[in-house]
Enzyme design. Sequence first.
Site, mmCIF file in Angstrom:
data_model
loop_
_atom_site.group_PDB
_atom_site.id
_atom_site.type_symbol
_atom_site.label_atom_id
_atom_site.label_comp_id
_atom_site.label_asym_id
_atom_site.label_seq_id
_atom_site.Cartn_x
_atom_site.Cartn_y
_atom_site.Cartn_z
ATOM 1 N N CYS A 77 12.573 -14.096 -0.926
ATOM 2 C CA CYS A 77 11.600 -13.000 -0.944
ATOM 3 C C CYS A 77 12.103 -11.863 -1.827
ATOM 4 O O CYS A 77 13.309 -11.660 -1.973
ATOM 5 C CB CYS A 77 11.375 -12.504 0.484
ATOM 6 S SG CYS A 77 10.228 -11.121 0.613
ATOM 7 N N CYS A 80 13.547 -7.238 0.051
ATOM 8 C CA CYS A 80 14.825 -6.563 0.306
ATOM 9 C C CYS A 80 15.798 -6.818 -0.839
ATOM 10 O O CYS A 80 15.715 -7.817 -1.536
ATOM 11 C CB CYS A 80 15.447 -7.066 1.605
ATOM 12 S SG CYS A 80 14.491 -6.704 3.082
ATOM 13 N N CYS A 157 8.698 -10.348 8.480
ATOM 14 C CA CYS A 157 9.519 -9.356 7.772
ATOM 15 C C CYS A 157 10.229 -8.455 8.770
ATOM 16 O O CYS A 157 9.587 -7.844 9.632
ATOM 17 C CB CYS A 157 8.650 -8.528 6.833
ATOM 18 S SG CYS A 157 9.582 -7.255 5.950
ATOM 19 N N GLU A 341 -2.622 18.460 -4.431
ATOM 20 C CA GLU A 341 -2.552 16.994 -4.504
ATOM 21 C C GLU A 341 -3.739 16.493 -5.327
ATOM 22 O O GLU A 341 -4.847 17.029 -5.227
ATOM 23 C CB GLU A 341 -2.575 16.390 -3.098
ATOM 24 C CG GLU A 341 -2.682 14.885 -3.037
ATOM 25 C CD GLU A 341 -1.525 14.190 -3.715
ATOM 26 O OE1 GLU A 341 -1.786 13.361 -4.607
ATOM 27 O OE2 GLU A 341 -0.368 14.488 -3.372
ATOM 28 N N ASP A 392 7.475 17.261 -4.525
ATOM 29 C CA ASP A 392 7.654 15.903 -3.996
ATOM 30 C C ASP A 392 6.829 14.952 -4.871
ATOM 31 O O ASP A 392 5.820 14.398 -4.436
ATOM 32 C CB ASP A 392 7.196 15.847 -2.535
ATOM 33 C CG ASP A 392 7.548 14.514 -1.868
ATOM 34 O OD1 ASP A 392 8.195 13.665 -2.524
ATOM 35 O OD2 ASP A 392 7.155 14.312 -0.707
ATOM 36 N N CYS A 419 12.093 10.442 -4.982
ATOM 37 C CA CYS A 419 12.292 9.044 -4.606
ATOM 38 C C CYS A 419 12.939 8.254 -5.738
ATOM 39 O O CYS A 419 13.039 7.035 -5.661
ATOM 40 C CB CYS A 419 10.963 8.397 -4.203
ATOM 41 S SG CYS A 419 9.704 8.434 -5.490
#
Length: 496
Positions: A77, A80, A157, A341, A392, A419
Amino acid sequence: MKKNEIIKIEVDRLSSEGQGIGFVDGQVVFVKNALPGEIVNALILKVNKKEAYAVTREVLVASENRVKPSCPAYFKCGGCDLLHQSFEAENRFKRDKVKDCLSRIGGFKDVEVEETVFANELHYRNKGQYPVGLDKEGNIVAGFYAPHSHRIVEAPCILQKSVNDVIVKAVLAHMRKNHIRPYADSNGEVLSGGLVRHIYIRVGESSREIMVCLVINGNDYPKKNELVNELVAAIEGFDQRLTLTSFVLNINKEVTNVILGKKNVYVYGKEYITDKIGDLKYRISPHSFYQVNPKATKKLYDIAVENAALTGNETVFDLYCGIGSISLYLAKKAKKVYGVEIVPEAINDARLNAKENGIKNAEFFVGAAEDVVDDKFGIKQKGDKVDVVVLDPPRKGCDGKLIESVLKIAPERVVYVSCDPATLARDLKLFCEEKYEIKRVTPVNMFPRTEHVETVCLLSNRKADAKIRINVDLEDYYAETGVYFGKISTRRKNEK
């Protein structure tokens, strides 16, 4: 060294994506599922002029940080990246990743990076997106894509909520029973008459409310009410504390890899689910941005609020505010918060969230942050003063025009939530060349067992006497990271 050859490689370190790095005859080799200090036999997958790519086939000398993956589908997969590594080593890797990006890309050689903050390791994701297709035998399957392909790997998962497996099985059983075809086959090829594209699930961590959204290549789903009844029974049979609160058909007829279409058809229950972070309640619709790990999110928001150092007298801009989750957190301690936003549905949720929580000092605007700051808030008007700006942005980082606008506003503090450490370092370099200095950097493991990491950074205004001008020409690539940003030129002029 050539493709499909198996070569012994000694691994020196990890790349920012979590792959082992070794050298063969002076050429760098990126080795999937290998750790620093290991010697492995690796299968060469691709050879370029400057680098090669390989995957571990046998571990000859193992690292003390190697563990047995807890998922049987891990090596098939693409979900991960780090299950072969201990969780403690993963948190160290993510701290080092942030530190490396700040040093290599931003030029911040001496900035201290705090230890990685984390909350949980498994079953943390409150959002699941399952592609539906046909396997080689023509059976309907759903799961996650294998790396670099559209081949679906079918397996429970360990990062998703356990109830998701029950929901996916119920949807697939209904499709098989009623001869409803998926949108594409195992190679991603569009099927004639195919209907179901994705099963999209959101779960409220605190409310235990569930939204099931079926993404379809059509206007309707046959026997949808029957499917709703089967989902209600399956969820209650799994855990009576959980509730199917919303069932939605999302219409996506475009030939695209984008999961959600623009139109939602609400079939059952409410048009949203709710969740809480701290003592604040949020409503979440299909298109809403909402962090996938609520427990880690609370820790991140607490750090952001701490960095903002609010006393109740400050005006705050929360740019890229989503459904207002950080905005409302800040509003409890600020005089006024303005959230911006680009997604209208998210701003609608933000306004309703403010009303739901009795917060009257938060105001929200729809639009690109770089445009709304100038147009709505009137930076050039006399008397305007912004004390704190919270950023952000998405993975690509801040728009150059937005950075220019923030530099004009010149708030006391900028709290940057990122991120992607690479675009964070790129953007911080611009802020710190002009008016700011880094005061605090905190990695947060928002996405355990993957290579991704969230970072909260505090910038403080240096209050320099220099007159600063910045010009941004968005026509080139940012040379060091390969991330499109624009050709940057700065000019300082001292004024007495």
